[in-house]
Scaffold this active site. Structure first.
Site, PDB file in Angstrom:
ATOM      1  N   ARG A  15     -52.150  21.576   9.577  1.00  0.00           N
ATOM      2  CA  ARG A  15     -52.980  22.579   9.324  1.00  0.00           C
ATOM      3  C   ARG A  15     -52.396  23.645   8.477  1.00  0.00           C
ATOM      4  O   ARG A  15     -53.025  24.713   8.173  1.00  0.00           O
ATOM      5  CB  ARG A  15     -53.589  22.789  10.673  1.00  0.00           C
ATOM      6  CG  ARG A  15     -54.691  21.890  10.842  1.00  0.00           C
ATOM      7  CD  ARG A  15     -55.358  22.104  12.230  1.00  0.00           C
ATOM      8  NE  ARG A  15     -54.622  21.789  13.356  1.00  0.00           N
ATOM      9  CZ  ARG A  15     -54.890  22.119  14.580  1.00  0.00           C
ATOM     10  NH1 ARG A  15     -55.864  22.678  14.692  1.00  0.00           N
ATOM     11  NH2 ARG A  15     -53.993  21.607  15.621  1.00  0.00           N
ATOM     12  N   ASN A 172     -54.930  23.778  30.913  1.00  0.00           N
ATOM     13  CA  ASN A 172     -53.613  23.495  30.851  1.00  0.00           C
ATOM     14  C   ASN A 172     -52.777  23.890  29.622  1.00  0.00           C
ATOM     15  O   ASN A 172     -53.078  23.613  28.426  1.00  0.00           O
ATOM     16  CB  ASN A 172     -53.402  21.893  30.991  1.00  0.00           C
ATOM     17  CG  ASN A 172     -52.016  21.199  30.976  1.00  0.00           C
ATOM     18  OD1 ASN A 172     -51.011  21.831  31.331  1.00  0.00           O
ATOM     19  ND2 ASN A 172     -51.928  20.157  30.186  1.00  0.00           N
TER      20      ASN A 172
END
Length: 495
Positions: A15, A172
C-alpha cells in the site's frame, strides 16, 4: 527474567506503492525500523531479533548504520504466512532463551517507552501480557472479548464477530510479552487450518486464557497506529513531531509554532533557547542555552554553543559552532567547518572545511573554502578563496588580525600573515608577510573632460539626445545576365 525482543518487519508494504521496504520509510526523519529497535534496547533486551523478508539487507544496513554492526540478529521469513509464522522463523535464535519474549512490529513508530515498560513489567513465567486500545471506530480490528468479570477470554476478528461483538470498542494491538517457551510451543501446535492457511499470534491468546494469567495493558489509540500507506506516514510524522516539540518545551525551550517544527528524536537543546517556525533539526544536533534559531533554518549533525543566533534560512551541516556566534541570514555552513566563539557570518556567506577564529567576521557575500581564518580577522564583501584548480583542493591561511579587502581573491595554497592587509580587488597568488599590504590593482587612469565631450557629441549644444540617422534602404541591384544563358527563342531553336 531475561528479555528477548522479536520485531516483525518482513512485509513488503504494497500500500506504500514504493520500491522501498515499508519499514525503511521515515517518520520524523528516521526509518520506522529504528523505533522498535531503540525501544527494545532501552528496555534492556538481551537479544533483539528482526524477522525480515523484503529488502532484508537494506533493512539490516539501516539498523547497523544507526546502532552499530551486530546490534540486531536477523531471521528471514521468505514466505509470509501470518504473524505467528513470522515468530516461528525466529525460533532457531530463541532455542536457548528461557526468559520472556516481547513481540513488536516494524511499522508502529508511535509506541511510547512508558507503555512498553508497563507491558514488560506485568509479564512473568505464568503471565502473558497483551496491549489493547480503545477506538471510536474499531472497524477492521480484532475485538477483545471479556467475561462478566472483565477477564480476557479471546480475540474475535471482524469477519467472525457477531453484531454485539462488533460493538466492542477495545481492539487487539497485536503486541505481546510472555514466556518465550509458551509462545513457541503453542505456535508449533496451533497449525494453519484456516481460509488463509496462515499461523496467527492471536491463537496463542486463547490457550493463554485457559492456562496462564492474561493481563491487558491499554495504550492510547495513536500509540498502536500502524503505518500502512503514505497517509499514515504523514499522520504519524505530525503526531511524533508535536510530541517532540512538547518535550522540548517542557525542558525550557520556546517553540513558536510546534506544528511547524521538524525535529528528529535525540536532538538536545538547552534551556531558554527559542525555535522559530519551519526550523528543521536533523540527526545528531546539540544546541546550547539561550540560543535563537530563526525561521526556516536547517541544521544537520551540528553542535552549537551558548547564545548562538542563527538568522532566517541558514543551512548548517556537520559542523561545530562556538558560543556568542551570529550566523545569517541566508548563510551556508558546510561540512567540516569550525566556527569559534563570537564569530559573525553574514548574509550569503558560505564556509566549507574552514576554521573561523575567535571574533572573526565575514559579513557579506563571501566564500571561504578549505581555509584557516585567524582570530579578529575581517573578511570584506565579495572575497573568495580559490581552493580548487580542477585537480587538487588547497588551503588558504589567514593569520590573526589580518584585514581582507572587498573583492579579494585568495589563490590557494597561500598565506596572509598576521596583521597584513589586502587591498580591495586584489588577487593574492603568493604569500603576504605579516603586517604587509598586498595590492594587485592596476593603476587608475583619469581622462579630464572626457565625460563632457561625450555628452556633447551625443546630445548636441541644446542637450537633447540626437536621433540616430535613419538608414536608407539600398537600391536594388540590376541582375546581370548569366553567362551562357540563351534567350527563349534561341533555346527553342537549339532544341
Amino acid at each position: 527474567m531475561s528479555l528477548a525482543t522479536v520485531i516483525l518487519a518482513a512485509g513488503l508494504g504494497t500500500r506504500m506503492k514504493s520500491d522501498k521496504a515499508k519499514v525503511l520509510h521515515p517518520v520524523a526523519g528516521r526509518p520506522m525500523i529504528e523505533f522498535p529497535v531503540a525501544m527494545a534496547r532501552a528496555l534492556g533486551s538481551s537479544r533483539v531479533i528482526a524477522v525480515l523478508g523484503h529488502q532484508a539487507d537494506a533493512v539490516r544496513a539501516a539498523v547497523d548504520k544507526r546502532f552499530g554492526a551486530g546490534s540486531i540478529e536477523v531471521a528471514i521469513q521468505a514466505e509470509q504466512r501470518g504473524t505467528g509464522h513470522a515468530v516461528l522463523m525466529a525460533e532457531p535464535l530463541l532455542r536457548d532463551h528461557d526468559g520472556l519474549v516481547l513481540i513488536l512490529y516494524g511499522d508502529t513508530p508511535l509506541l511510547s517507552q512508558a507503555v512498553l515498560d508497563r507491558l514488560v513489567k506485568a509479564a512473568s513465567p505464568t503471565t502473558l501480557t497483551m496491549m489493547t486500545a480503545r477506538f471510536a471506530d474499531p472497524h477492521g480490528y480484532g475485538r477483545v472479548v471479556r467475561d462478566g468479570n472483565g477477564r480476557f477470554v479471546r480475540i474475535v476478528e471482524e469477519k467472525d464477530a457477531s453484531a454485539d461483538e462488533k460493538r466492542i470498542d477495545e481492539i487487539n494491538a497485536g503486541i505481546y510479552c510472555g514466556p518465550a517457551r509458551f509462545f513457541l510451543d503453542t505456535l508449533r501446535s496451533v497449525g494453519s487450518n484456516n481460509a488463509q492457511g496462515e499461523i496467527y499470534l492471536t491463537d496463542v491468546m486463547e490457550r493463554a486464557a485457559r492456562e496462564l494469567s492474561v493481563v491487558t495493558i491499554v495504550a492510547a489509540a495513536d500509540e498502536v497506529m500502524g503505518c500502512n500507506d503514505r497517509v499514515d506516514l504523514a499522520r504519524a510524522d505530525r503526531i511524533l513531531r508535536v510530541r517532540l516539540a512538547e518535550s522540548l518545551m517542557r525542558g525550557g525551550v520556546s517553540v513558536r509554532d510546534p506544528t511547524r517544527l521538524y525535529v528528529e528524536p535525540g536532538v538536545e537543546i538547552g534551556r531558554d533557547s527559542t525555535l522559530g517556525p519551519g526550523v528543521e533539526l536533523r540527526g545528531n544536533v546539540k544546541i546550547g542555552t539561550g540560543c535563537v534559531i530563526e525561521q526556516g533554518a536547517v541544521i544537520t549533525d551540528c553542535t552549537l554553543g551558548d547564545r548562538v543566533h542563527v538568522k532566517p534560512y541558514c543551512v548548517l551541516s556537520e559542523s561545530t559552532v562556538g558560543s556568542g556566534v551570529q550566523i545569517g541570514p541566508w548563510c551556508h555552513v558546510r561540512p567540516g567547518s569550525v566556527i569559534e566563539d563570537d564569530v559573525h557570518l553574514g548574509n550569503f556567506v558560505e564556509t566549507k572545511k574552514t576554521r573561523m577564529g575567535k571574533g572573526a567576521k565575514a559579513n557579506h557575500l563571501t566564500y571561504l573554502g578549505d581555509a584557516d581564518v585567524g582570530a579578529k580577522v575581517n573578511v570584506g564583501c565579495g572575497t573568495i578563496t580559490c581552493n580548487y584548480d580542477g585537480y587538487v583542493k588547497s588551503r588558504t591561511v589567514i593569520e590573526d588580525g589580518a584585514f581582507i579587502g572587498s573583492d579579494t581573491q585568495l589563490v590557494a595554497p597561500v598565506t596572509v600573515g598576521a596583521g597584513a592587509v589586502t587591498a580591495a580587488g586584489t588577487t593574492v597568488y603568493r604569500d603576504v608577510p605579516a603586517g604587509a599590504l598586498a595590492l594587485t590593482r592596476p593603476e587608475m587612469v583619469i581622462v579630464a573632460g572626457w565625460a563632457e565631450k561625450k555628452r556633447q557629441r551625443m546630445t548636441g549644444a541644446n542637450g537633447v539626445a540626437k536621433k540616430a540617422p535613419a538608414k536608407k534602404a539600398p537600391k536594388p541591384k540590376k541582375k546581370a545576365p548569366s553567362k551562357g544563358k540563351a534567350s527563349g527563342k534561341t533555346a527553342r531553336r537549339r532544341g
